[in-house]
Each structure stands twice: as C-alpha cells, then as structure tokens.
Design a protein around this motif. Sequence first.
Motif, PDB file in Angstrom:
ATOM      1  N   GLN A  62       0.824  -1.203   0.000  1.00 20.77           N
ATOM      2  CA  GLN A  62       0.000   0.000   0.000  1.00 20.77           C
ATOM      3  C   GLN A  62       0.866   1.264   0.000  1.00 20.77           C
ATOM      4  O   GLN A  62       2.084   1.211   0.133  1.00 20.77           O
ATOM      5  N   VAL A  63       0.219   2.396  -0.130  1.00 20.74           N
ATOM      6  CA  VAL A  63       0.881   3.698  -0.259  1.00 20.74           C
ATOM      7  C   VAL A  63       1.782   3.973   0.944  1.00 20.74           C
ATOM      8  O   VAL A  63       1.433   3.626   2.062  1.00 20.74           O
ATOM      9  N   PHE A  93       1.572   8.306  -8.702  1.00 18.82           N
ATOM     10  CA  PHE A  93       0.574   7.772  -9.632  1.00 18.82           C
ATOM     11  C   PHE A  93       0.389   6.271  -9.420  1.00 18.82           C
ATOM     12  O   PHE A  93      -0.743   5.786  -9.261  1.00 18.82           O
ATOM     13  N   PHE A  94       1.516   5.549  -9.354  1.00 23.24           N
ATOM     14  CA  PHE A  94       1.397   4.103  -9.218  1.00 23.24           C
ATOM     15  C   PHE A  94       0.876   3.719  -7.829  1.00 23.24           C
ATOM     16  O   PHE A  94       0.172   2.719  -7.677  1.00 23.24           O
ATOM     17  N   ALA A  95       1.223   4.524  -6.813  1.00 26.35           N
ATOM     18  CA  ALA A  95       0.704   4.238  -5.464  1.00 26.35           C
ATOM     19  C   ALA A  95      -0.820   4.407  -5.429  1.00 26.35           C
ATOM     20  O   ALA A  95      -1.539   3.600  -4.835  1.00 26.35           O
ATOM     21  N   VAL A  96      -1.314   5.460  -6.091  1.00 30.40           N
ATOM     22  CA  VAL A  96      -2.769   5.688  -6.133  1.00 30.40           C
ATOM     23  C   VAL A  96      -3.447   4.514  -6.852  1.00 30.40           C
ATOM     24  O   VAL A  96      -4.457   3.970  -6.375  1.00 30.40           O
ATOM     25  N   LEU A  97      -2.866   4.083  -7.978  1.00 32.47           N
ATOM     26  CA  LEU A  97      -3.484   2.969  -8.714  1.00 32.47           C
ATOM     27  C   LEU A  97      -3.432   1.672  -7.906  1.00 32.47           C
ATOM     28  O   LEU A  97      -4.405   0.907  -7.864  1.00 32.47           O
ATOM     29  N   ALA A  98      -2.275   1.433  -7.236  1.00 35.27           N
ATOM     30  CA  ALA A  98      -2.144   0.189  -6.455  1.00 35.27           C
ATOM     31  C   ALA A  98      -3.200   0.130  -5.362  1.00 35.27           C
ATOM     32  O   ALA A  98      -3.715  -0.941  -5.039  1.00 35.27           O
ATOM     33  N   ALA A  99      -3.528   1.291  -4.797  1.00 38.24           N
ATOM     34  CA  ALA A  99      -4.516   1.313  -3.713  1.00 38.24           C
ATOM     35  C   ALA A  99      -5.918   0.947  -4.203  1.00 38.24           C
ATOM     36  O   ALA A  99      -6.784   0.607  -3.400  1.00 38.24           O
ATOM     37  N   THR A 100      -6.142   1.006  -5.515  1.00 39.78           N
ATOM     38  CA  THR A 100      -7.480   0.657  -6.026  1.00 39.78           C
ATOM     39  C   THR A 100      -7.600  -0.840  -6.327  1.00 39.78           C
ATOM     40  O   THR A 100      -8.683  -1.298  -6.708  1.00 39.78           O
ATOM     41  N   LEU A 101      -6.493  -1.574  -6.186  1.00 36.32           N
ATOM     42  CA  LEU A 101      -6.593  -3.016  -6.487  1.00 36.32           C
ATOM     43  C   LEU A 101      -7.409  -3.711  -5.412  1.00 36.32           C
ATOM     44  O   LEU A 101      -7.284  -3.391  -4.226  1.00 36.32           O
ATOM     45  N   HIS A 124      -2.556  12.210 -18.929  1.00 36.97           N
ATOM     46  CA  HIS A 124      -2.117  13.459 -19.581  1.00 36.97           C
ATOM     47  C   HIS A 124      -0.687  13.815 -19.184  1.00 36.97           C
ATOM     48  O   HIS A 124       0.171  13.990 -20.018  1.00 36.97           O
ATOM     49  N   ARG A 125      -0.461  13.946 -17.872  1.00 34.34           N
ATOM     50  CA  ARG A 125       0.853  14.401 -17.404  1.00 34.34           C
ATOM     51  C   ARG A 125       1.278  13.629 -16.166  1.00 34.34           C
ATOM     52  O   ARG A 125       1.080  14.050 -15.039  1.00 34.34           O
ATOM     53  N   VAL A 126       1.857  12.456 -16.419  1.00 30.70           N
ATOM     54  CA  VAL A 126       2.458  11.647 -15.346  1.00 30.70           C
ATOM     55  C   VAL A 126       3.915  11.465 -15.737  1.00 30.70           C
ATOM     56  O   VAL A 126       4.200  11.025 -16.866  1.00 30.70           O
ATOM     57  N   ASP A 127       4.825  11.834 -14.838  1.00 29.94           N
ATOM     58  CA  ASP A 127       6.243  11.805 -15.188  1.00 29.94           C
ATOM     59  C   ASP A 127       6.653  10.406 -15.652  1.00 29.94           C
ATOM     60  O   ASP A 127       6.324   9.408 -15.005  1.00 29.94           O
ATOM     61  N   GLY A 128       7.344  10.349 -16.763  1.00 26.01           N
ATOM     62  CA  GLY A 128       7.867   9.071 -17.252  1.00 26.01           C
ATOM     63  C   GLY A 128       6.888   8.294 -18.125  1.00 26.01           C
ATOM     64  O   GLY A 128       7.257   7.252 -18.670  1.00 26.01           O
ATOM     65  N   ALA A 158       6.051   0.544 -14.638  1.00 27.54           N
ATOM     66  CA  ALA A 158       5.114   0.225 -13.547  1.00 27.54           C
ATOM     67  C   ALA A 158       5.773  -0.740 -12.561  1.00 27.54           C
ATOM     68  O   ALA A 158       6.597  -1.566 -12.958  1.00 27.54           O
ATOM     69  N   PRO A 159       5.414  -0.649 -11.266  1.00 31.81           N
ATOM     70  CA  PRO A 159       5.977  -1.586 -10.298  1.00 31.81           C
ATOM     71  C   PRO A 159       5.588  -3.027 -10.646  1.00 31.81           C
ATOM     72  O   PRO A 159       4.510  -3.255 -11.224  1.00 31.81           O
ATOM     73  N   ALA A 160       6.495  -3.971 -10.289  1.00 30.74           N
ATOM     74  CA  ALA A 160       6.217  -5.383 -10.575  1.00 30.74           C
ATOM     75  C   ALA A 160       4.901  -5.763  -9.907  1.00 30.74           C
ATOM     76  O   ALA A 160       4.640  -5.398  -8.768  1.00 30.74           O
ATOM     77  N   GLY A 161       4.065  -6.468 -10.624  1.00 37.38           N
ATOM     78  CA  GLY A 161       2.801  -6.944 -10.053  1.00 37.38           C
ATOM     79  C   GLY A 161       1.632  -6.020 -10.321  1.00 37.38           C
ATOM     80  O   GLY A 161       0.487  -6.422 -10.137  1.00 37.38           O
ATOM     81  N   LEU A 162       1.901  -4.786 -10.758  1.00 34.36           N
ATOM     82  CA  LEU A 162       0.779  -3.879 -11.059  1.00 34.36           C
ATOM     83  C   LEU A 162       0.301  -4.181 -12.485  1.00 34.36           C
ATOM     84  O   LEU A 162       1.062  -4.024 -13.428  1.00 34.36           O
ATOM     85  N   PRO A 163      -0.933  -4.628 -12.658  1.00 27.96           N
ATOM     86  CA  PRO A 163      -1.413  -5.023 -13.995  1.00 27.96           C
ATOM     87  C   PRO A 163      -1.780  -3.806 -14.835  1.00 27.96           C
ATOM     88  O   PRO A 163      -2.940  -3.520 -15.100  1.00 27.96           O
ATOM     89  N   PHE A 164      -0.731  -3.085 -15.267  1.00 26.71           N
ATOM     90  CA  PHE A 164      -0.916  -1.790 -15.910  1.00 26.71           C
ATOM     91  C   PHE A 164      -0.392  -1.861 -17.340  1.00 26.71           C
ATOM     92  O   PHE A 164       0.750  -2.246 -17.564  1.00 26.71           O
TER      93      PHE A 164
END
Length: 294
Positions: A62-63, A93-101, A124-128, A158-164
Amino acid sequence: MAVDPQALLADACWQGVASAIDPAPMQYWPIIDDVAAATRTSGDQRAQARPLSSRTPSPIAQVPAGPPLADVILNRRSAQRFDPRGHCAADKFFAVLAATLPGTGAPWFALAAPPRISLVLFVHRVDGLEPGLYLLARQSEHRLPLAGRYSAEPVAAAPAGLPFYCLTTAGPQELRRLARAIHCHQDIAADACFALGMVAEFSAPIAADPAAYRDLYREAGAIGQVLYLEAEACGMRGTGIGCFFDDPFHEVVGLVGEAFQTLYHFTVGLPKADTRLGSAPAYQDRPTPPVLTG
Ligand SMILES: Cc1cc2nc3c(=O)[nH]c(=O)nc-3n(C[C@H](O)[C@H](O)[C@H](O)COP(=O)(O)O)c2cc1C
C-alpha cells in the motif's frame, strides 16, 4: 425616472391560462423506480455474501505513510479546477493505482460481490509516461476484452505486479480534447494529470442476477472513495465525474456490445483554488481523533 412594474400592472386585466413550464417534468423518471425494483436483493440472497477468507489479497504494497488518516478524510474536497501545467510524479501515480486493487482491507471487505471493474485511463501528465490511453486490469481476465482495438502492452515503468498496460499513446492536445469532450466538455477532464473510466463486466452478471447491477455501483463507489483519499494523501486532489458520454467512450476504447460498460469516471490533478469562493475551517469543534496504527 425609475419605473415601478407593480404600479404599471395594478389595473391590468389577466386573460388566458398560464401554460405549465414543463408538461413532462424532467424530475420524474419512472425508469429509476423500475430499475430499483428489478435489482432489489432478496434477504436470502444477501446471506450468500462471500466469506472474507475467499478474497484475493492485493499484490502490491500500500501507499507509503502520508498525513494522518483523519486529516485526509476530514479535509478531502472535490477539486473544482486543475492546474493544466500540473504534473504527477510516477511513484505517486502508481501508489494511487495500487490502492485501487481489490484486496482484503478497507473498503474492499465491505463488498459482497467479486471485483468486476477495471480502469481505463487518459494519462495526460504523469512523469515518465507518454500521454495516452492506459488500462489497469483489476481482474487479470479483463486485459484482453478491455484492450479493445489495441494490444495492451505492459508498461515497463510500472511496479512489478501492477497489472498496468498501455493501450495507445496519443498527442497531448488530441488527448485533452478527447477527454474534455467525453466528460461532457468539462475542463477538469483535460486539465487533470489523469482521468479514468471505471469499466465493469455488465451484461453477464446482471443476466445471472439483476441485483449485480447495484453491486457494480457499490464497487465503483468504493473505488471512487479510495481515489479521493489517495489523491488527497499524496498532495493532489480528485473529482468524481458522473457526467460523461458512455457510448463515445466505449467507441474510443473499441468496446462493442454490453459485455462491458463504463459506470463512473474520475479525475486527479493539481487543484487550483477558486478565488470566487469563500472557505471556512471544517469540523472546527470536532474532538481530536485517536491516532490509528496498523
Ligand atoms: C457520483 C459523483 C459524480 C460527480 N460528477 C461530477 C461531475 O460530472 N463534474 C464535477 O465537476 N463534479 C462532479 N462531482 C463532484 C461533486 O460536484 C462534489 O462531490 C460535490 O460538489 C460535493 O463536494 P465535495 O466532494 O467537495 O464534498 C461528482 C461527485 C460524485 C460523488
């Protein structure tokens, strides 16, 4: 000289009958009552909620620690405008998305039905990350059907395990125009760092049990609450978006038929204060909340 309209009309003789402003009042939508009745759960069905032990734990940590939870909850607001130059750091960005899993913790344990929603994002504007359309497949089997007309490539950053997955990159201006148009021409969808649609398995679960319709909205609501709080916790702000054009959105993704439908949208970005509005401290008299641990 000022004219007094009341004095002018004092001797007027009224004739005719005033017409109703709206002969078919828009606030009366019988279909809402019909849907409410058709999707009601019986007491017997409610008892069949899944036991907590059958839930899949979230594969991502989690975050990282942020401000105290009570502060985040009590200070949360919907953003009214976003800074169109605002950027979102990739780790946030990835922390916010991970929290929705879907996982075992709050708020997921409050949902009786299995997870059926994935997120299609306008980044639109996420670094990287290049601006474009992306997919967070909250269920692994959503990847193929929700790729629509694209190939859904895993995103290396994306972090390993994040289905992005990346569906397609797009020119930033084109993407802003598209996001604004799909969200009822609201600027916040174009000025956000990212906007998203919550796309749900639709016709099959509802055909099997009409009460699933309500479960889908409960799941969408829970995802929205998580996004509101996570955005706030990492120094950004969110706004739930109930006004969007679903069919054009399905078309952009390449979704055909009603197997999947988008139910609720959301935007996250760097908030801009609206100086026309006054602000007062919220919950001034609240007692100091206990410190939550764990
Ligand atoms: C289901 C839902 C749909 C919403 N739709 C929109 C929308 O389309 N556009 C918008 O600017 N705000 C939208 N909002 C944000 C509301 O305007 C906002 O929640 C409301 O003004 C209350 O403000 P607060 O969230 O700061 O308490 C939506 C909020 C929710 C919960």
